[in-house]
Design a protein around this motif. Structure first.
Motif, PDB file in Angstrom:
ATOM      1  N   PHE A 153      10.389   6.902  -1.202  1.00  0.00           N
ATOM      2  CA  PHE A 153      10.887   5.629  -1.735  1.00  0.00           C
ATOM      3  C   PHE A 153      12.116   5.171  -0.949  1.00  0.00           C
ATOM      4  O   PHE A 153      12.318   3.976  -0.728  1.00  0.00           O
ATOM      5  N   GLY A 154      12.940   6.130  -0.534  1.00  0.00           N
ATOM      6  CA  GLY A 154      14.115   5.807   0.269  1.00  0.00           C
ATOM      7  C   GLY A 154      13.730   5.126   1.574  1.00  0.00           C
ATOM      8  O   GLY A 154      14.355   4.129   1.975  1.00  0.00           O
ATOM      9  N   PHE A 155      12.689   5.630   2.231  1.00  0.00           N
ATOM     10  CA  PHE A 155      12.197   5.021   3.469  1.00  0.00           C
ATOM     11  C   PHE A 155      11.680   3.604   3.216  1.00  0.00           C
ATOM     12  O   PHE A 155      11.910   2.692   4.021  1.00  0.00           O
ATOM     13  N   ILE A 156      10.986   3.420   2.089  1.00  0.00           N
ATOM     14  CA  ILE A 156      10.464   2.087   1.740  1.00  0.00           C
ATOM     15  C   ILE A 156      11.606   1.110   1.517  1.00  0.00           C
ATOM     16  O   ILE A 156      11.584  -0.038   1.986  1.00  0.00           O
TER      17      ILE A 156
ATOM     18  N   LEU B 119       0.834  -1.205   0.000  1.00  0.00           N
ATOM     19  CA  LEU B 119       0.000   0.000   0.000  1.00  0.00           C
ATOM     20  C   LEU B 119       0.869   1.256   0.000  1.00  0.00           C
ATOM     21  O   LEU B 119       0.586   2.213  -0.731  1.00  0.00           O
ATOM     22  N   GLU B 120       1.918   1.253   0.824  1.00  0.00           N
ATOM     23  CA  GLU B 120       2.825   2.409   0.883  1.00  0.00           C
ATOM     24  C   GLU B 120       3.470   2.646  -0.482  1.00  0.00           C
ATOM     25  O   GLU B 120       3.563   3.788  -0.951  1.00  0.00           O
ATOM     26  N   LEU B 121       3.911   1.553  -1.111  1.00  0.00           N
ATOM     27  CA  LEU B 121       4.551   1.662  -2.421  1.00  0.00           C
ATOM     28  C   LEU B 121       3.570   2.171  -3.468  1.00  0.00           C
ATOM     29  O   LEU B 121       3.901   3.056  -4.271  1.00  0.00           O
ATOM     30  N   TYR B 122       2.338   1.630  -3.454  1.00  0.00           N
ATOM     31  CA  TYR B 122       1.326   2.047  -4.423  1.00  0.00           C
ATOM     32  C   TYR B 122       1.010   3.535  -4.296  1.00  0.00           C
ATOM     33  O   TYR B 122       0.862   4.248  -5.298  1.00  0.00           O
ATOM     34  N   ILE B 123       0.911   4.020  -3.067  1.00  0.00           N
ATOM     35  CA  ILE B 123       0.580   5.432  -2.840  1.00  0.00           C
ATOM     36  C   ILE B 123       1.689   6.339  -3.372  1.00  0.00           C
ATOM     37  O   ILE B 123       1.422   7.304  -4.102  1.00  0.00           O
ATOM     38  N   VAL B 124       2.935   6.005  -3.024  1.00  0.00           N
ATOM     39  CA  VAL B 124       4.066   6.843  -3.460  1.00  0.00           C
ATOM     40  C   VAL B 124       4.213   6.791  -4.977  1.00  0.00           C
ATOM     41  O   VAL B 124       4.414   7.824  -5.631  1.00  0.00           O
TER      42      VAL B 124
ATOM     43  N   ALA C 141      12.635  -0.752  -4.837  1.00  0.00           N
ATOM     44  CA  ALA C 141      11.517  -0.662  -3.890  1.00  0.00           C
ATOM     45  C   ALA C 141      10.525  -1.805  -4.050  1.00  0.00           C
ATOM     46  O   ALA C 141       9.944  -2.279  -3.066  1.00  0.00           O
ATOM     47  N   ILE C 142      10.310  -2.283  -5.287  1.00  0.00           N
ATOM     48  CA  ILE C 142       9.326  -3.350  -5.509  1.00  0.00           C
ATOM     49  C   ILE C 142       9.953  -4.736  -5.393  1.00  0.00           C
ATOM     50  O   ILE C 142       9.296  -5.744  -5.659  1.00  0.00           O
TER      51      ILE C 142
END
Length: 264
Positions: A50-53, A8-13, A95-96
């Motif tokens: 993205f860095g945090f992810i 979800l975090e990745l999709y939002i960013v 990230a993915i």
């Protein structure tokens, strides 16, 4: 289907970045209004997110080495082209790394359709300009995108993602419908390059439904060739640009076939 927190975090960013990129850079909205500063702010903000992810994920040493090598290549490209969008490729790729890639493609597919509809609708109601160019006597429309080629590329990616998502259930009737769609889009705004690419990938997807062809192409030699193909194509493009001579009839003929891509 339940979506994990990391997904979800990745999709939002990713949704924020891609929407901003398409609207503030690749649409006529960017030419009507000065959106460069706004996009730079959004891009830098998403870089940080993205860095945090990425920092939350755990990676194997082999994965780190591959990413490192890819990052060097992308870094060189960014250094010479000053195109930070290349940098986003490596960032999103890392990230993915720990999520289901198929789910990401499904999300990206739906996101792109939403962006496509929003830009085209705003163009049709007059909020953004419909940039047109005449190519070989055919008027190509951008339908709100920065250029007809941009529209063609964006639709091409959507179709390719559809083929990827439904790969195991593709039938001849699906391919026929896609071919008719591609031919129709060509006369609106799709470039010849996009047309050829989509035709090839669509027919290729149908051929791969055959178990015999899959078996034939599953050998290690073919897999090795396909893995090296992008590098081979890049090298051929580079060598062609260096060897090109405007006075040569052969090079001029090749350049015409590739719509002056070699010259430029």
């Amino acid at each position: 289907m339940k979506i994990k927190k990391k997904e979800l975090e990745l999709y939002i960013v990713w949704g924020i970045y891609l929407t901003a990129y398409m609207w503030l850079v690749m649409s006529e909205f960017a030419f009507t209004y000065d959106t460069s500063d706004l996009f730079s702010t959004v891009r830098n903000f998403t870089f940080i997110l993205f860095g945090f992810i990425i920092l939350q994920n755990k990676y194997k040493i082999k994965m780190v080495m591959r990413v490192g090598l890819f990052a060097v290549v992308i870094g060189i490209s960014v250094l010479f082209s000053h195109a930070l969008s290349f940098l986003m490729i490596i960032i999103v790729g890392v990230a993915i790394g720990n999520i289901d890639f198929r789910n990401f493609v499904k999300f990206d597919y739906r996101l792109k359709i939403a962006i496509l509809i929003s830009i085209v609708l705003c163009c049709k109601i007059g909020l953004i300009h419909n940039y047109t160019v005449s190519i070989n006597g055919i008027e190509k429309q951008s339908l709100g995108f920065s250029h007809p080629n941009t529209l063609g590329l964006f639709i091409s990616v959507i179709i390719i993602e559809w083929l990827y998502i439904h790969f195991n259930t593709i039938r001849l009737k699906n391919i026929i419908c896609i071919i008719f769609l591609i031919m129709g889009l060509y006369y609106i705004g799709t470039s010849r390059t996009s047309l050829i690419l989509l035709m090839f990938i669509t027919v290729w997807s149908l051929l791969l439904q055959s178990n015999k062809i899959r078996t034939l192409l599953s050998g290690k030699v073919f897999e090795k060739f396909m893995s090296l193909l992008p590098a081979i194509i890049c090298l051929l493009c580079y060598l062609s640009a260096i060897a090109y001579k405007k006075s040569s009839l052969i090079w001029n003929a090749l350049d015409k076939i590739f719509t002056t891509r070699i010259y430029w």
